[in-house]
Design a protein around this motif. Structure first.
Motif, short mmCIF file in Angstrom:
data_model
loop_
_atom_site.label_atom_id
_atom_site.label_comp_id
_atom_site.label_asym_id
_atom_site.label_seq_id
_atom_site.Cartn_x
_atom_site.Cartn_y
_atom_site.Cartn_z
N SER A 297 -1.49 -12.77 -20.53
CA SER A 297 -0.53 -13.90 -20.24
C SER A 297 0.87 -13.46 -20.44
O SER A 297 1.89 -13.72 -19.60
N LEU A 298 0.87 -12.44 -21.46
CA LEU A 298 2.39 -11.96 -21.59
C LEU A 298 2.67 -10.43 -20.69
O LEU A 298 3.78 -9.83 -21.03
N GLN B 244 5.50 -12.79 -30.92
CA GLN B 244 5.87 -14.37 -30.43
C GLN B 244 6.03 -14.98 -31.69
O GLN B 244 5.72 -14.63 -32.78
N LYS C 114 -4.11 -14.39 -24.41
CA LYS C 114 -2.85 -14.49 -24.62
C LYS C 114 -1.90 -13.20 -24.50
O LYS C 114 -0.89 -13.40 -23.88
N LEU D 198 2.23 -9.35 -31.00
CA LEU D 198 2.68 -9.71 -29.57
C LEU D 198 4.37 -10.19 -29.76
O LEU D 198 4.82 -10.44 -28.69
N ASP E 195 0.11 -12.98 -33.38
CA ASP E 195 1.56 -13.25 -32.67
C ASP E 195 2.55 -12.22 -33.28
O ASP E 195 3.44 -12.18 -32.45
#
Length: 214
Positions: free
Chosen positions: A114-115, A58, A111, A56, A53
């Motif tokens: 998905s981003l 996030q 993930k 990313l 995360d």
């Protein structure tokens, strides 16, 4: 749009906490107490997700998802309790480690996709997610970093699984099926490498040319 569902994240947290605690409880010569075993279990469970995360950009799911820490801690306690029964089952810890790598790798790669991250970036994120927990565990226990050691093929197994997921997703395979294949590929490659001793060539010492004395 790819989505990582809650139960998959919690499954990864539970498996990571269980494997980490089993590993730490087996390190009898280090005299790790109960709290230490739980901390190692949490490290394996949270490390990959946290690094993923952060890369990313996030919000860390381990902080924002209420059940994540509860499941990870509960699994770590369970691992500590059952370790005496499984003390001789080193194969179980190794196998569980490979499965955990596959699950976190699949979550990381999916993930990232998905981003909107590209295939190469998603591959890197998948590898980071797969090996992050093991890295943090080794650092806390002052052990050699696993994926840097000769013969482990940690990163290769993680990359093979995440790469398979990315390719399957590109061809329209449902992400759930691609994720399962990712876990299987990572696990099989990791265990096969251990079974048959697959490894990259080891870096040898640099030899200095001998000076000739006239």
């Amino acid at each position: 749009m790819f989505q990582v569902t809650l139960w998959i994240e919690l499954l990864a947290a539970g498996l990571g906490g269980l494997q980490g605690a089993l590993f730490a409880a087996g390190e009898k010569h280090r005299r790790i107490d109960v709290l230490g075993v739980i901390v190692i279990g949490l490290a394996v469970s949270l490390g990959g997700s946290l690094l993923r995360d952060i890369v990313l950009n996030q919000p860390p799911v381990v902080i924002w998802m209420n059940w994540y820490l509860v499941v990870a801690a509960g699994s770590a306690i369970l691992g500590m309790l059952v370790q005496p029964v499984l003390a001789r089952a080193d194969w179980l810890i190794t196998g569980l480690d490979a499965v955990v790598m596959g699950v976190f790798g699949a979550i990381g790669a999916s993930k990232a996709l998905s981003l909107g991250v590209g295939p190469a970036g998603a591959l890197v994120v998948g590898i980071i997610g797969a090996i992050g927990g093991g890295m943090l565990r080794d650092v806390i226990l002052n052990l050699p970093i696993s994926f840097l050691q000769v013969g482990t093929l940690y990163a290769v197994a993680a990359g093979a699984g995440a790469g398979t997921l990315i390719v399957l997703a590109a061809f329209g395979t449902p992400i759930m099926i691609a994720g399962v294949v990712c876990v299987v590929v990572t696990t099989l490659m990791r265990l096969t490498a251990i079974r048959f001793g697959w490894r990259f060539p080891e870096q040898g010492p640099v030899r200095r040319p001998r000076s000739r004395v006239r």
